[in-house]
Design a protein around this motif. Structure first.
Motif, PDB file in Angstrom:
ATOM      1  N   GLU A  62       0.842  -1.184   0.000  1.00  0.00           N
ATOM      2  CA  GLU A  62       0.000   0.000   0.000  1.00  0.00           C
ATOM      3  C   GLU A  62       0.881   1.238   0.000  1.00  0.00           C
ATOM      4  OE1 GLU A  62      -4.035   1.384   2.046  1.00  0.00           O
ATOM      5  OE2 GLU A  62      -2.386   1.269   3.451  1.00  0.00           O
ATOM      6  N   GLU A  64       1.356   4.802   0.720  1.00  0.00           N
ATOM      7  CA  GLU A  64       0.621   5.677   1.627  1.00  0.00           C
ATOM      8  C   GLU A  64       1.447   6.881   2.042  1.00  0.00           C
ATOM      9  OE1 GLU A  64      -1.960   4.074   4.414  1.00  0.00           O
ATOM     10  OE2 GLU A  64      -1.634   5.606   5.908  1.00  0.00           O
ATOM     11  N   GLU A  71      -3.431   7.138  -0.571  1.00  0.00           N
ATOM     12  CA  GLU A  71      -3.470   5.800   0.000  1.00  0.00           C
ATOM     13  C   GLU A  71      -3.947   4.880  -1.107  1.00  0.00           C
ATOM     14  OE1 GLU A  71      -4.846   4.061   4.312  1.00  0.00           O
ATOM     15  OE2 GLU A  71      -6.049   5.582   3.347  1.00  0.00           O
ATOM     16  N   GLU A  97       2.812   0.760   3.373  1.00  0.00           N
ATOM     17  CA  GLU A  97       2.288   0.511   4.718  1.00  0.00           C
ATOM     18  C   GLU A  97       2.369  -0.951   5.138  1.00  0.00           C
ATOM     19  OE1 GLU A  97      -1.765   1.583   5.514  1.00  0.00           O
ATOM     20  OE2 GLU A  97      -1.281   2.110   7.562  1.00  0.00           O
TER      21      GLU A  97
HETATM   22 CU   LIG Z   1      -3.215   2.672   4.829  1.00  0.00          CU
END
Ligand SMILES: [Cu+2]
Length: 110
Positions: A62, A64, A71, A97
């Motif tokens: 992810e 982010e 995101e 993430e």
């Molecule tokens: Cu996140």
């Protein structure tokens, strides 16, 4: 025939110009072994910027960033496009993430 050629030349020019303009503000980040490359990405300030994030790992990640207000989950061996900015000059941290201890980077707007 001559008129047609002139038109074709003009059309090619009109199509080529926006593509060239867009290319200047397109950037690529690659995730490999849960790390970003480049880890520091310089982009122009005060402009919309497109970043293609290529995830070369088999696992999802992810992308982010709180400061960039982005995101986005990217599946393994897939890519995604994120649009950021216009940014004030400065440093904007981002992480992957799902592997935050190694997947870190910074966008530098200047
Ligand atoms: Cu996140």
């Amino acid at each position: 025939m001559r008129r047609l050629l002139a038109f074709a030349a003009l059309a090619a020019f009109v199509i080529a110009a926006p593509l060239a303009a867009q290319a200047a503000d397109d950037f690529t980040l690659t995730i490999k072994d849960h790390k970003f490359s480049p880890a520091e990405l310089k982009v122009p300030a005060n402009k919309r910027v497109t970043i293609t994030v290529i995830n070369s790992d088999a696992t999802p990640e992810e992308f982010e960033s709180e400061s960039l207000k982005v995101e986005k989950v990217i599946a393994g061996n897939a890519k995604a496009t994120v649009r950021i900015g216009p940014l004030k000059p400065g440093r904007y941290n981002f992480v992957g993430e799902f592997h935050e201890s190694t997947a870190k980077g910074v966008v530098i707007a200047e």
